[in-house]
Design a protein around this motif. Sequence first.
Motif, short mmCIF file in Angstrom:
data_model
loop_
_atom_site.label_atom_id
_atom_site.label_comp_id
_atom_site.label_asym_id
_atom_site.label_seq_id
_atom_site.Cartn_x
_atom_site.Cartn_y
_atom_site.Cartn_z
N GLN B 122 -18.58 -68.77 -16.12
CA GLN B 122 -18.98 -68.65 -14.72
C GLN B 122 -20.36 -69.25 -14.50
N LYS B 123 -21.25 -68.93 -15.43
CA LYS B 123 -22.63 -69.42 -15.31
C LYS B 123 -22.67 -70.95 -15.37
N ALA B 124 -21.93 -71.49 -16.34
CA ALA B 124 -21.93 -72.95 -16.49
C ALA B 124 -21.32 -73.61 -15.27
N ALA B 125 -20.22 -73.03 -14.79
CA ALA B 125 -19.53 -73.63 -13.64
C ALA B 125 -20.40 -73.55 -12.39
N LYS B 129 -21.48 -77.65 -13.83
CA LYS B 129 -20.94 -78.33 -15.02
C LYS B 129 -19.42 -78.24 -15.05
N SER B 130 -18.81 -79.24 -15.65
CA SER B 130 -17.36 -79.15 -15.86
C SER B 130 -17.11 -78.23 -17.04
N VAL B 131 -16.13 -77.35 -16.88
CA VAL B 131 -15.94 -76.29 -17.86
C VAL B 131 -14.46 -76.13 -18.21
N ILE B 132 -14.22 -75.97 -19.51
CA ILE B 132 -12.91 -75.47 -19.95
C ILE B 132 -13.16 -74.14 -20.64
N ILE B 133 -12.36 -73.14 -20.29
CA ILE B 133 -12.41 -71.89 -21.06
C ILE B 133 -11.02 -71.64 -21.61
N LEU B 134 -10.96 -71.38 -22.90
CA LEU B 134 -9.64 -71.13 -23.50
C LEU B 134 -9.69 -69.84 -24.30
N ASP B 135 -8.51 -69.26 -24.43
CA ASP B 135 -8.45 -67.93 -25.03
C ASP B 135 -7.09 -67.73 -25.66
N ASP B 136 -7.05 -67.11 -26.81
CA ASP B 136 -5.76 -67.04 -27.50
C ASP B 136 -4.92 -65.83 -27.12
N GLN B 137 -5.43 -65.00 -26.22
CA GLN B 137 -4.67 -63.81 -25.82
C GLN B 137 -3.69 -64.16 -24.69
N PHE B 138 -2.80 -63.18 -24.41
CA PHE B 138 -1.83 -63.40 -23.33
C PHE B 138 -2.54 -63.43 -21.98
N GLU B 139 -3.63 -62.65 -21.88
CA GLU B 139 -4.38 -62.63 -20.62
C GLU B 139 -5.87 -62.53 -20.94
N ALA B 140 -6.68 -62.87 -19.94
CA ALA B 140 -8.13 -62.83 -20.14
C ALA B 140 -8.61 -61.39 -20.22
N ILE B 151 -11.12 -56.75 -15.53
CA ILE B 151 -12.23 -57.70 -15.40
C ILE B 151 -12.50 -57.89 -13.91
N ASP B 152 -13.75 -57.91 -13.55
CA ASP B 152 -14.16 -58.11 -12.16
C ASP B 152 -13.46 -59.38 -11.62
N SER B 153 -12.66 -59.20 -10.59
CA SER B 153 -11.86 -60.34 -10.10
C SER B 153 -12.75 -61.45 -9.54
N LYS B 154 -13.98 -61.09 -9.20
CA LYS B 154 -14.91 -62.11 -8.70
C LYS B 154 -15.16 -63.20 -9.74
N ILE B 155 -15.22 -62.77 -11.00
CA ILE B 155 -15.49 -63.76 -12.06
C ILE B 155 -14.34 -64.74 -12.12
N LEU B 156 -13.11 -64.22 -12.20
CA LEU B 156 -11.93 -65.09 -12.31
C LEU B 156 -11.81 -65.98 -11.08
N ASN B 157 -12.08 -65.40 -9.91
CA ASN B 157 -11.99 -66.19 -8.68
C ASN B 157 -13.02 -67.32 -8.65
N SER B 158 -14.21 -67.01 -9.14
CA SER B 158 -15.23 -68.06 -9.09
C SER B 158 -14.90 -69.18 -10.07
N ASN B 163 -13.01 -75.00 -10.10
CA ASN B 163 -12.11 -75.89 -10.84
C ASN B 163 -12.28 -75.83 -12.35
N VAL B 164 -12.58 -74.64 -12.83
CA VAL B 164 -12.65 -74.48 -14.28
C VAL B 164 -11.23 -74.52 -14.85
N THR B 165 -11.04 -75.28 -15.89
CA THR B 165 -9.73 -75.26 -16.58
C THR B 165 -9.69 -74.01 -17.43
#
Lengths: 93, 897, 411
Positions: B122-125, B129-140, B151-158, B163-165
């Motif tokens: 979130q901070k980088a975006a 900055k262009s950002v990719i965030i990846l995670d090996d779990q089924f959900e964040a 998780i605070d939905s504001k973070i995911l929404n932002s 346009n974070v991948t």
Amino acid sequence: MLLINCPWCGPRDETEFHYGSEAHIGYPEKPEELTDKQWAEYIFYRNNPKGWFAERWVHNVGCRRWFNIWRNTVTHQFGPSYKPFTKQPSRPK
Amino acid sequence: MSTVQFTFDGVTYHGNKGEPLSAALLRNGIKVVTESSYRLRPRGVVGLGYEEPCALVQIDSGSGEPMVPATKIELVDGLVVRSLAGVGDLPNQIDKARYDKTFRHVDVLVIGAGLSGLKAAQKAANSGKSVIILDDQFEAGGYLKDLNEKIDSKILNSLKKNNVTHLQRTTAIGLYDQNYVVAIERRTDHLSAEILPEIARMRNWHIRAKEIILATGAFQRVLVFPNNDRPGIMLSHAAATYLHKYRVGTFNSAVVVTVDDFGYQDAIRIHKSGVKVQAIIDIRKKVTGKLLEQVKKLGIEVILGSTVVNTSADQSGSLNSVSIAQTSLEGEVIGIKQEIKTDLLAVSGGWTPTVHLATYLNLKPVWDKKIAAFVMPKLPQNIKATGFSNGEFDKVTNPPAVFFGIIPEGEDAKVSFIDLQRDANVRDLRRAVGAGLTSVEHIKRYTTIGTAHDQGKTSGTTTMGLLGQLISKEPHEVGTLTFRPPYVGVPFSALAGRDLGILSDPIRTTPIHSAHLLANAPMEDVGQWKRPWYFPIEKENMHDAVLRECKAAREDVAVMDASTLGKIDIQGPDAGIFLDRIYTNMFSSLKVGASRYGLMCGVDGMVFDDGVTTRIAEDRFLMTTTTGGAAKVLDWLEEWLQTEWPDLNVYCTSVTEHWSTVAIVGPKSRNLLAKLAPTLDVSNEAFPFMENRYAEVAGIPARIARISFSGELAYEINIEAWYGLHIWQEVMKKGKEFNIAAYGTETMHVLRAEKGFVIVGQETDGTQTPQDLGMDWIVSKKKDFIGKRSFTRSDTTRNGRHQLVGLLPLDNKTLLPEGSYIVNEGDSKKEGKLTHIGYVTSSYSSSALSRTFALAMVADGRNQIGKFAEVPIGNNVARVEIVDSVFLDKENTHRDG
Amino acid sequence: MTIKRRHTEELPEHPDFLWKNPSPKKSYDVIVIGAGGHGLATAYYLAKNFGITNVAVLEKGYLAGGNMGRNTTIIRSNYLWDESAGIYEKSLQLWEGLEEEVGYEMFFDQRGVMTLAHSVSDLRSKQRNFYANAVNDIDSQWLTPEEVKKIAPIVNISPDVRYPVLGATYQARGGIAKHDWVAWGYAKAASDLGVDLIQGCEVKKVKVENGKVVGVDTNQGFISANKVAMAAAGHTSVLSEMAGFRVPLQSRPLQALVSELLEHVLDTVIMSGAVHVYVSQAHKGELVMGAGTDAYNSYAQRGGFHVIEHQLASALELFPIFSRAHLLRTWGGIVDIAPDASPILGLTPVENLYINSGWGTGGFKATPGSGWAFADTIAHNRAHELVKPYSLDRFVSGHLIDEHGAAGVAH
């Protein structure tokens, strides 16, 4: 996949390049005057240092031009790249 | 949440869509998932993610996949799995799923979408900055998601807004030099148990990031004590999550054994799920704070200074009680054992930050005693770590104990497991130390710890800790964690992607290729090129076809597609001087319109390539190379121009694909050419050997070269590539009256061999000088050229070097195998090792000679001409005469027709 | 499928005691630098064959932690040139009695090594190799694609693939062994014979006086020696420079990989230069594969992932059944490669200093033969017959032994 800074094109993936080993090995001016040993040095002997190495690459599937670059053979960190026949930048720290 | 059906070991069960298979197995009462590989002990689910050492299954539905942790399979309807005992099964059916790759450049790559990772992204975006965030779990959500916290939905929404991948089910498997990350995204297995042909099953992400943020979390560790492997013994974070989040109601009561405060948190969660926690067994002697008060309030007994020292099992092998006792931090049991009946033991053995990716760059994790863990070392400037992976376990009030378990002796040692999947135990560790091993790397190899499917995720730190306890050293004095990519097992197919079959290597064909296919010509792979090998008529075999094609070339006219030969356009005022340095012979003296055969050598003086080069203009040459050598030669020319002779004003361009070349060969080729190019004076006087003429051929402007690779009168018609097929068809049409035959590579080889012409790569293997090939005539004495100096070295001037000669088998039907070795007369039948004098490089049946013949490299060969020798072929011996390498038309009378 | 299934069973255990960990003495008859396979084998044969037991093997890391523990364990002797056939065949003969001689299980398994040909010219050069082996009295068979399929049913011999299998050479005596067990077997045997194995001991300087080696400076102090033998693979250039001479070697990363344990599907070793594959299935069931060398000089023991990906794509062309095997671990070694892809062995310009290097990608299989002939060379202070062709002088005379075609992957 190293990221190599072609001095003409900028940073590109390693797969675009071919390696040319040690830089600054010149073709002897008068090969016929060399001893067999000196000639062998020219053909076969290249430095193989552990640490910073000034080496050649050619941007084979890019601009197809040769250049030299400093690279650390232990960390794979790159120093400056430079065109052939230009002044060699000093060895990175 | 919908209910789905799945099959485990042939029995159908129900579970909740999207939950981990491990949760569904546990809820269905399946505590014993498998047997261990070597000791055949019952094993169950231990963990929650890729750290799982025991519950590995074989997936039989969909693509099928061996050895997948049940913790990482998302339940879908129709899933079929079975248990495995440490050995996977390769599915036999062809995998119809697709796998693809994508390549990205990004400012910031965040690995791990737990709270720390999400915040970092979130901070980088937000900073543009262009950002990719990846995670090996089924959900964040990482750790918090397991705790069922939102998780605070504001973070995911932002992230979405910027346009974070954002990729879930995507595991970073490797970190490479200059911030290069490879990650595997699993795209369909959670949607369907069947293959979804329209979606790639897995996508392989190659990401180059200016900055990488490691938010990879941490794994909980097991504790070591006798019988610590029973089903029902789980990591406390996993146990609490299964019970609390996934509502697994299989267990009646629980005991928590811990070295840190996380055990207390997990005890609370287990309690909240409705399962009675009988006690928390904490190795620490003193614990204070809110958590302690909280658990006491819930009525959970806390036993300090103690740990679990043994367990027992019911008939199925599942846990039914634990023994606890006072124990020192060194692992010495000092108190009286007390037994507690329980079917769940939740183990909080401390956390190990997931430092894997950093260690791939050879960065050595450092020991942090405060948190009893190896943590990230000083990272390079453009890599940062955050959250658990950086050792930020911020909720901790009491420091964890540096304690890894007890280290029993005797029979108990054999069932105190360190690496559960490898069945490696304390006895193995004790033996390793006793054997004189001091390096943890040796101990791993001696005990096989860390070599199984989980690659030591739960056992790495424990091994060093226990070893430290055993030899009174701190863990970091024993060694450090080293891991190797990939972080998790990846199917080969996901890495191969689409680079298979026809896409495994480009196929190059000439513009005339379709005609060759129509003629049913079998193809030969020459480098990437497909070249017609021979042109059988009806049911003709290769031998008969080649004899017929050769006969046509020698007696009438034959035609070959020579378009694959490498062609390099060399231009500039210094082109002639340049070629003088490249070729062993002179080219600056070549007159415009003429062609010359040239040979080039490496600096070592060994033949490197050959071909005919034509002077098109004063400042322009067209070089031809071997089919396979074209790219290599162009590289070679450019290297010399750029790095040695920048003063030469010369430019080289590959024009191989620009021109089609049709060679017409044979005594009637002149007549044929006259028909094809009516405006051209084809007489020997007007168009002599090694000259070029421009004329229209079948209506197309062409350059015709009078060169020959067969010794016969021959012409090469060069036209712009797209007219190739037209010219070929016209040649075939007009050639009919001359009994024209098309020929392929095999006949070309025979024709040239009859004349003693070499093929680079067949007569040569990189160890022949021009002199060895009897080509002294092409080596200029007047000028320097690449490799010349090497001819005067002692080995290149010595007597006895292998030289090109011809061989005639005394039985004129015997075809010597190519590559067979030659011995002196009478030596064939000797026992043991034979002294050989050379080897056969080319061997054919000749129509012109009405017999078989061969070319060979023979020691001191030219002085052996006229002598006899033997070629052992299995149990047979072929007697041969050593002869000159030119078999046909030594006087070169054929070439003028 | 007619594969003999090896069930996964517990391996026999390593012995209760392996080797002593002495502190270095002040002086030795021979110091061997590098406790890899070749260094350990050299020390063992010095003690065993020549009674030279006042020997130290100095290792900067841990024993067999370099290429000896990182290779793909292929053993064969079917090389093209007579010189290579000589030393590799000697090596194979030693392998055939090694477990018994050294008294250590090594899982030496002569399951055969197959080298596939994929084009007419590839076929021709493999045929030459086959006939060269025949005159050198090295067992070798020629296989048609159908015969390939018989021995290894999982190989795709369909003519429709990009580079179809056209034939193969097969050395039935070739095979694999378990690398750690080999190294440890030699180490234990050497230690039992009185050789000092000193780990964590890095040579900082090779001391030369009046053209003769006198010992080495290490992080554990100066150790004097009558003779010093270098067996340091990728680090040979660095050591030679310390001793004041150059070697024509380049150090390159060579990567390898394994899968998880899988039911047995492959009972031989398969190599293919043309499509860049070499693979075997180890005793416990993991697929072991080698990749090509990375392009550049390096001492980092890691390479690029694209090399691994290319390798796996090639593997799936030949072995479609591998598609769902998991890549479990990749790693890199540093191979030292000479211009002719053959080793550099024997005496050096410095008196009593010996060199054993340049094995490139072929070192493991040569371990016994190399150690055996190198020990002989050191003991007699002259190059053994098998060692002679590999002198440094060959680069001056031009008498190279060009084995570029010999490795499974051409480089």
